[in-house]
Each structure stands twice: as structure tokens, then as C-alpha cells.
Design a protein around this motif. Structure first.
Motif, short mmCIF file in Angstrom:
data_model
loop_
_atom_site.label_atom_id
_atom_site.label_comp_id
_atom_site.label_asym_id
_atom_site.label_seq_id
_atom_site.Cartn_x
_atom_site.Cartn_y
_atom_site.Cartn_z
N VAL A 13 73.88 37.68 62.84
CA VAL A 13 75.49 37.74 62.66
C VAL A 13 75.89 38.98 63.27
CG1 VAL A 13 77.00 38.45 60.76
CG2 VAL A 13 75.19 36.53 60.21
N THR A 14 75.03 40.07 63.38
CA THR A 14 75.42 41.34 64.13
C THR A 14 75.79 41.12 65.33
OG1 THR A 14 74.30 42.70 62.47
CG2 THR A 14 75.00 43.72 64.69
N LYS A 15 74.80 40.33 66.08
CA LYS A 15 74.65 39.75 67.37
C LYS A 15 76.08 39.26 67.78
CE LYS A 15 70.68 38.65 69.53
NZ LYS A 15 69.78 38.15 70.00
N MET A 19 79.34 40.44 69.94
CA MET A 19 79.96 39.82 71.07
C MET A 19 81.29 39.19 71.06
SD MET A 19 79.34 38.19 74.08
CE MET A 19 77.45 38.36 74.20
N GLN A 20 81.83 38.94 69.88
CA GLN A 20 83.06 38.62 69.52
C GLN A 20 83.86 40.03 69.82
OE1 GLN A 20 83.27 37.42 65.45
NE2 GLN A 20 83.01 35.09 66.08
N ASN A 21 83.48 41.22 69.48
CA ASN A 21 84.22 42.36 69.61
C ASN A 21 84.19 42.71 71.02
OD1 ASN A 21 84.57 42.81 66.77
ND2 ASN A 21 82.81 44.14 66.67
N GLN A 22 83.20 42.43 71.68
CA GLN A 22 83.21 42.73 73.29
C GLN A 22 84.28 41.69 74.10
OE1 GLN A 22 79.23 42.03 74.93
NE2 GLN A 22 79.72 42.91 76.94
N MET A 23 84.22 40.59 73.44
CA MET A 23 85.28 39.67 74.13
C MET A 23 86.74 40.12 73.93
SD MET A 23 83.36 35.88 73.92
CE MET A 23 84.26 35.53 72.51
N ALA A 24 86.92 40.44 72.91
CA ALA A 24 88.44 40.86 72.24
C ALA A 24 88.85 42.29 73.12
CB ALA A 24 88.53 41.04 70.76
#
Length: 87
Positions: A13-15, A19-24
Motif C-alpha cells: 500500500v505504501t509503495k 507512486m500516486q503522490n509522485q505522479m501528482a
């Protein structure tokens, strides 16, 4: 490496969330760069359109806690000053 099932899930889940935060964050940076490019070009109409998109992106980032709300306000204020200077 975790041995417990819930710990293994946390790693997954953390991974995914990272990744979602990095994309945003990357998308936010792209929108801000497009605004800066519109300002440099001197085209008022394009700058206003880019400004609207940038403000919306900054507000979304602040809502998702990708940036602090005061940092978002500071960013929007700086963009507004840049937009007004183009006129």
C-alpha cells in the motif's frame, strides 16, 4: 522484509501511495512550467488559461496535502503577480 501478513500489505500500500503522490507532484510541476512558459511568451490569453489551470492544480495539491496550504497560497499569489505584470 516483513513476515506478518498485515506488514506485507502495508509495504504494498505504501509503495502504491508513494507512486500516486509522485505522479501528482510531477503533474503539478508540469502545469506550473506551462504557466511559466506562457508568461515568458507574453501572450495574455494563453497566460490566463494557464493561470486558471495552475491555480486549480495548486489547490488540488494543497487539498491532498502534497503541499502546505500556506505554500499553496504563496504560490498562487506569486502567479497572480506574474500574470498582472504581463498585461
Amino acid at each position: 522484509m516483513p513476515n506478518i501478513k498485515s506488514a506485507k500489505k502495508r509495504v504494498k500500500v505504501t509503495k502504491v501511495k508513494a507512486m500516486q503522490n509522485q505522479m501528482a507532484k510531477s503533474a503539478l510541476k508540469t502545469v506550473l512550467k506551462k504557466f511559466d512558459a506562457a508568461i515568458v511568451s507574453g501572450d495574455k490569453a494563453a497566460a490566463e488559461a494557464a493561470y486558471k489551470a495552475a491555480v486549480k492544480a495548486v489547490d488540488k495539491a494543497a487539498a491532498k496535502h502534497l503541499m502546505h496550504k500556506n505554500a499553496a497560497s504563496n504560490k498562487k499569489s506569486a502567479m497572480t503577480l506574474k500574470l498582472n505584470a504581463v498585461g
